[in-house]
Scaffold this motif. Structure first.
Motif, PDB file in Angstrom:
ATOM      1  N   VAL A  44       0.594  -1.358   0.029  1.00  0.00           N
ATOM      2  CA  VAL A  44      -0.120   0.096   0.395  1.00  0.00           C
ATOM      3  C   VAL A  44       0.812   1.231   0.093  1.00  0.00           C
ATOM      4  CG1 VAL A  44      -2.204   1.423   1.388  1.00  0.00           C
ATOM      5  CG2 VAL A  44      -2.120  -0.865   1.042  1.00  0.00           C
ATOM      6  N   LEU A  45       2.241   1.153   0.642  1.00  0.00           N
ATOM      7  CA  LEU A  45       2.498   2.309   0.830  1.00  0.00           C
ATOM      8  C   LEU A  45       3.581   2.949  -0.713  1.00  0.00           C
ATOM      9  CD1 LEU A  45       4.225   2.313   4.409  1.00  0.00           C
ATOM     10  CD2 LEU A  45       2.208   3.772   3.666  1.00  0.00           C
ATOM     11  N   ALA A  46       3.521   1.817  -1.000  1.00  0.00           N
ATOM     12  CA  ALA A  46       4.730   1.684  -2.635  1.00  0.00           C
ATOM     13  C   ALA A  46       3.871   2.436  -2.876  1.00  0.00           C
ATOM     14  CB  ALA A  46       4.921   0.144  -2.613  1.00  0.00           C
ATOM     15  N   GLN A  47       2.018   1.742  -3.165  1.00  0.00           N
ATOM     16  CA  GLN A  47       1.374   1.957  -3.566  1.00  0.00           C
ATOM     17  C   GLN A  47       1.025   4.131  -4.146  1.00  0.00           C
ATOM     18  OE1 GLN A  47      -2.082  -0.132  -4.192  1.00  0.00           O
ATOM     19  NE2 GLN A  47      -3.167   1.184  -5.486  1.00  0.00           N
ATOM     20  N   LYS A  48       1.221   4.689  -3.151  1.00  0.00           N
ATOM     21  CA  LYS A  48       0.950   5.581  -2.260  1.00  0.00           C
ATOM     22  C   LYS A  48       1.966   6.695  -2.698  1.00  0.00           C
ATOM     23  CE  LYS A  48      -0.720   7.681   1.622  1.00  0.00           C
ATOM     24  NZ  LYS A  48      -0.870   8.241   3.339  1.00  0.00           N
ATOM     25  N   ASP A  49       3.431   6.168  -3.092  1.00  0.00           N
ATOM     26  CA  ASP A  49       4.540   7.260  -3.141  1.00  0.00           C
ATOM     27  C   ASP A  49       3.902   7.114  -4.060  1.00  0.00           C
ATOM     28  OD1 ASP A  49       5.403   6.090  -0.011  1.00  0.00           O
ATOM     29  OD2 ASP A  49       6.329   4.756  -1.469  1.00  0.00           O
ATOM     30  N   THR A  50       3.584   5.923  -5.538  1.00  0.00           N
ATOM     31  CA  THR A  50       3.991   6.243  -7.137  1.00  0.00           C
ATOM     32  C   THR A  50       2.446   7.400  -6.997  1.00  0.00           C
ATOM     33  OG1 THR A  50       4.355   4.101  -7.383  1.00  0.00           O
ATOM     34  CG2 THR A  50       3.323   5.344  -8.811  1.00  0.00           C
ATOM     35  N   VAL A  51       1.403   7.146  -6.085  1.00  0.00           N
ATOM     36  CA  VAL A  51       0.160   7.852  -6.795  1.00  0.00           C
ATOM     37  C   VAL A  51       0.977   9.309  -6.298  1.00  0.00           C
ATOM     38  CG1 VAL A  51      -2.040   8.757  -6.119  1.00  0.00           C
ATOM     39  CG2 VAL A  51      -1.074   6.116  -6.096  1.00  0.00           C
ATOM     40  N   GLU A  52       1.476   9.947  -5.183  1.00  0.00           N
ATOM     41  CA  GLU A  52       1.885  10.867  -4.969  1.00  0.00           C
ATOM     42  C   GLU A  52       2.968  11.417  -5.276  1.00  0.00           C
ATOM     43  OE1 GLU A  52       3.025  10.841  -0.255  1.00  0.00           O
ATOM     44  OE2 GLU A  52       1.451  10.977   0.495  1.00  0.00           O
ATOM     45  N   SER A  53       3.720  10.383  -6.201  1.00  0.00           N
ATOM     46  CA  SER A  53       4.334  11.173  -7.043  1.00  0.00           C
ATOM     47  C   SER A  53       4.074  12.329  -8.451  1.00  0.00           C
ATOM     48  CB  SER A  53       5.855  10.062  -7.887  1.00  0.00           C
ATOM     49  OG  SER A  53       6.703  10.675  -8.365  1.00  0.00           O
ATOM     50  N   ASP A  54       3.380  10.947  -8.924  1.00  0.00           N
ATOM     51  CA  ASP A  54       1.992  11.325  -9.948  1.00  0.00           C
ATOM     52  C   ASP A  54       1.574  13.157  -9.839  1.00  0.00           C
ATOM     53  OD1 ASP A  54       3.159   9.232 -11.906  1.00  0.00           O
ATOM     54  OD2 ASP A  54       1.136   7.952 -11.821  1.00  0.00           O
ATOM     55  N   TRP A  55       1.127  12.402  -8.846  1.00  0.00           N
ATOM     56  CA  TRP A  55      -0.235  13.948  -8.055  1.00  0.00           C
ATOM     57  C   TRP A  55       0.748  15.270  -8.071  1.00  0.00           C
ATOM     58  CZ3 TRP A  55       0.148  18.130  -5.018  1.00  0.00           C
ATOM     59  CH2 TRP A  55      -0.731  18.665  -5.037  1.00  0.00           C
ATOM     60  N   LEU A  56       1.997  15.165  -7.718  1.00  0.00           N
ATOM     61  CA  LEU A  56       3.056  16.164  -7.769  1.00  0.00           C
ATOM     62  C   LEU A  56       3.150  16.096  -8.996  1.00  0.00           C
ATOM     63  CD1 LEU A  56       5.545  15.157  -5.092  1.00  0.00           C
ATOM     64  CD2 LEU A  56       3.637  16.645  -4.836  1.00  0.00           C
ATOM     65  N   ASP A  57       3.818  16.010  -9.567  1.00  0.00           N
ATOM     66  CA  ASP A  57       4.006  15.953 -11.271  1.00  0.00           C
ATOM     67  C   ASP A  57       3.009  16.406 -11.648  1.00  0.00           C
ATOM     68  OD1 ASP A  57       5.925  14.431 -10.954  1.00  0.00           O
ATOM     69  OD2 ASP A  57       5.865  13.056 -11.955  1.00  0.00           O
ATOM     70  N   LEU A  58       1.527  16.450 -11.801  1.00  0.00           N
ATOM     71  CA  LEU A  58       0.608  17.056 -11.980  1.00  0.00           C
ATOM     72  C   LEU A  58       0.139  17.981 -11.396  1.00  0.00           C
ATOM     73  CD1 LEU A  58      -1.962  14.498 -12.669  1.00  0.00           C
ATOM     74  CD2 LEU A  58      -0.655  15.310 -14.084  1.00  0.00           C
ATOM     75  N   ALA A  59       0.597  18.762 -10.266  1.00  0.00           N
ATOM     76  CA  ALA A  59       0.385  19.694 -10.206  1.00  0.00           C
ATOM     77  C   ALA A  59       1.951  20.266  -9.763  1.00  0.00           C
ATOM     78  CB  ALA A  59       0.407  19.781  -8.188  1.00  0.00           C
ATOM     79  N   ASP A  60       2.510  20.462 -10.335  1.00  0.00           N
ATOM     80  CA  ASP A  60       3.872  21.452 -11.071  1.00  0.00           C
ATOM     81  C   ASP A  60       3.556  21.636 -12.608  1.00  0.00           C
ATOM     82  OD1 ASP A  60       5.753  22.524 -10.962  1.00  0.00           O
ATOM     83  OD2 ASP A  60       7.242  20.409 -11.143  1.00  0.00           O
ATOM     84  N   ARG A  61       2.734  21.052 -12.842  1.00  0.00           N
ATOM     85  CA  ARG A  61       2.634  21.507 -14.896  1.00  0.00           C
ATOM     86  C   ARG A  61       2.167  22.115 -14.397  1.00  0.00           C
ATOM     87  NH1 ARG A  61       1.401  17.088 -18.714  1.00  0.00           N
ATOM     88  NH2 ARG A  61       1.252  18.990 -19.576  1.00  0.00           N
ATOM     89  N   LEU A  62       0.285  22.301 -13.704  1.00  0.00           N
ATOM     90  CA  LEU A  62      -0.830  22.830 -13.542  1.00  0.00           C
ATOM     91  C   LEU A  62      -0.763  24.296 -12.180  1.00  0.00           C
ATOM     92  CD1 LEU A  62      -3.472  20.527 -12.676  1.00  0.00           C
ATOM     93  CD2 LEU A  62      -3.843  22.144 -14.263  1.00  0.00           C
TER      94      LEU A  62
END
Length: 610
Positions: free
Chosen positions: A590-608
């Motif tokens: 679960v933590l590994a999956q959460k890390d991946t999702v957080e990374s994707d979220w940060l990338d999108l937030a950076d683009r926005l």
């Protein structure tokens, strides 16, 4: 060619010899880290090398025209001088503003401090940074620094290490910051019993070399070798940045750690912690907190929800002023949130070490001060007496019968920490516990905490200690949230750097003229509700990205709920090793999956640009 030579130098304060017939030299371009116990002579060695102290006997020789930059622990700034006068001297503004190196030093050490501020009006930390900037702006053949990382946060320490490594000057530095030692030094000197033992490499190489010498000579007592093996095992398992390559043979040292277990038995400690604490330790529910009280001072938490579970070992990091100590005080119930709720477990027995030294009776003896709390305490599987723990934290022999009023600040801090541990807490919160502790005492404290079962929340700028005793890092990044950092301090520095770069880009974009009235999907950049353009995105692209961002946020919420349920299930299954192992494996997924999702979220937030 040596820049400085010491020939048969001896020096003592009172009856205690600090240097005894020491002969050594500092070569051009050499970078030397100096280690040793507090009061062992490190500062004296530095002062003698710099020519600030004349030795009792022997000779100190400097090269003709040698330019030495010396930062002592004592504050020597003129209180009536401004920061501008102290740091920039008589440089014209166009001269220093056009020098990239000077600008970099000012940004990383002076920051937002007004250059016209008088030194007498500065805090201790601001004065220390000013003195360091004053030294680094000039060119020197030899730089000598006594505890330069004092009052610096993790980010500033990382910058200072990179800056010093990039200079051509020779360097001699006294510090207890082991990460910093590894980052800047190519040789290590240990000041011990009036001698200076020399080792190749930084701190990691020094530990390996010392263990090798002890193994060959068979001179170290068994317990000290056990501590050294544990330290070496940690170094070899640690992040790649810590595995510096020593120049001597390490096969024999490797044999010492062939069967060395991990520093902590995590599953067993979790079982003990869950038994002592139950399911709930601290739950933050929609908490808003300002550092200066309701709606005043900087924002620390903004509608934040977070769970501290049984057995968690958390390092809380952030820049100075980000609110780390405020979070600890919130959990300790010494301050209240602006809104929201802090749920504390009924079985929580808290010990809180703040940055302020607690009042101790100056007339009492050290051992009496500890025994008035408790004479024996269980740490892990072993029972320790007050006297044994005092010895482990540097109070050996007659030092246990010292009067408290005669102790130094570092000794009082050690005594305060020991009194907390003797009270047998199941939750331990430590705010900068490493202040004034030498490396040997830090090793003992780390080993002691390895066997301590409970929830640990630590605030420290000592990166080595932080990574050594905690299992995960949580950061205050200025967005009102507690952010889990799977990549630890390295991830924190990367995110801080990315945030700084993003702020600079947004500031540049805000300075450009904003075009309005464009049709959806048309050329150019869309305009947000606050009138700021988002370069490179059409209105349609922005809508799609925001939909994906919302989806990732919902996914993070679900993963957070799964994580909380798994923590609760592990607490209930504390006595079932098989079930506990299965739950732990699911939690890691679960933590590994959460890390991946957080990374994707940060990338999108950076683009926005959010």
């Amino acid at each position: 060619m040596n820049l400085v030579n010491l020939e048969s130098v001896s020096h003592a304060y009172g009856p205690k010899p600090l240097l005894s017939d020491v002969s050594l030299g500092v070569e051009a371009g050499e970078r030397i880290g100096v280690v040793g116990r507090n009061g062992g002579g490190k500062t004296t060695l530095l002062s003698v090398l710099a020519g600030e102290v004349r030795p009792d006997s022997g000779r100190v020789t400097h090269n003709r025209g040698l330019n030495v930059g010396f930062l002592s622990q004592r504050d020597t700034l003129d209180p009536g001088a401004s920061v501008r006068e102290l740091v920039l001297g008589g440089r014209a503004e166009h001269e220093w503003a056009g020098d990239q190196r000077v600008r970099e030093i000012l940004v990383n050490l002076i920051g937002d401090l007004d250059l016209d501020s008088k030194a007498g009006d500065l805090s201790g930390g601001e004065r220390r940074r000013t003195a360091l900037a004053q030294l680094l702006i000039d060119d020197h053949d030899l730089i000598m620094l006594d505890e330069p990382t004092n009052h610096l946060d993790i980010e500033a320490i990382a910058w200072l290490a990179a800056h010093l490594s990039g200079r051509r000057s020779a360097l001699v530095v006294v510090t207890h910051d082991r990460w910093f030692l590894d980052a800047v030094s190519t040789r290590t000197w240990e000041v011990v019993d009036g001698r200076v033992e020399r080792y190749e490499g930084g701190y990691a190489a020094y530990v390996l070399a010392k263990a090798e010498r002890a193994r060959i000579a068979q001179a170290a007592e068994e317990r000290r070798q056990n501590l050294m093996r544990k330290e070496i095992a940690w170094l070899r398992r640690g992040p790649p940045a810590r595995t510096s390559k020593p120049k001597f043979r390490i096969e024999a040292a490797q044999a010492l750690i062939a069967n060395e277990p991990p520093p902590r038995e995590s599953v067993e400690l979790l079982r003990f912690a869950a038994a002592r604490l139950g399911k709930t330790v601290y739950d933050l529910e929609d908490v808003t907190l300002h550092a200066g009280g309701p709606a005043s001072g900087p924002m620390v938490l903004d509608h934040c929800t977070w769970q501290f579970g049984p057995g968690d070992r958390i390092g809380l990091i952030g820049v100075n002023g980000s609110g780390k100590s405020s979070v600890l005080r919130l959990l300790a119930d010494t301050i209240k949130p602006d809104s929201g709720k802090v749920v504390r477990g009924r079985t929580v027995r808290l010990a809180y070490l703040s940055q302020e030294l607690a009042e101790l009776d100056p007339e009492r003896r050290v051992l009496e001060t500890v025994e008035e709390i408790r004479k024996y305490v269980q740490v892990g599987k072993k029972e320790w007496s007050a006297s044994q723990l005092l010895e482990r934290l540097g109070f050996k022999g007659d030092a246990q019968w010292k009067v408290v009023g005669d102790l130094s600040g570092g000794e009082r801090r050690r005594l305060q920490l020991l009194r907390l541990l003797m009270d047998d807490p199941n939750v331990l919160m430590l705010d900068e516990p490493t202040n004034d502790l030498d490396i040997e005492t830090l090793n003992e404290l780390e080993d002691l905490l390895d066997g301590w079962p409970g929830t640990l929340i630590l605030v420290s700028h000592d990166r080595y200690f932080l990574e050594r005793v905690t299992d995960k890092c949580v950061a205050l990044l200025g967005d009102g949230r507690l952010s889990l950092l799977p990549g630890g301090v390295d991830e924190y520095l990367e995110r801080r750097a990315a945030g700084t770069a993003l702020t600079a880009r947004l500031g540049s974009a805000a300075a450009q003229p904003v075009r309005t009235g464009q049709a959806e999907g048309g050329a150019g950049s869309p305009v947000t509700g606050d009138g700021q353009a988002k370069p490179g995105l059409s209105a349609k692209e922005e809508r799609e990205l925001r939909k994906e961002l919302n989806r990732l946020e919902r996914q993070l919420d679900k993963l957070g709920e799964q994580e909380a349920k798994l923590h609760a299930a592990m607490a209930e299954a504390a006595g079932d090793y098989a079930e506990l192992g299965s739950l732990d494996a699911r939690l890691r997924e679960v933590l590994a999956q959460k890390d991946t999702v957080e990374s994707d979220w940060l990338d999108l937030a950076d683009r926005l640009g959010d």
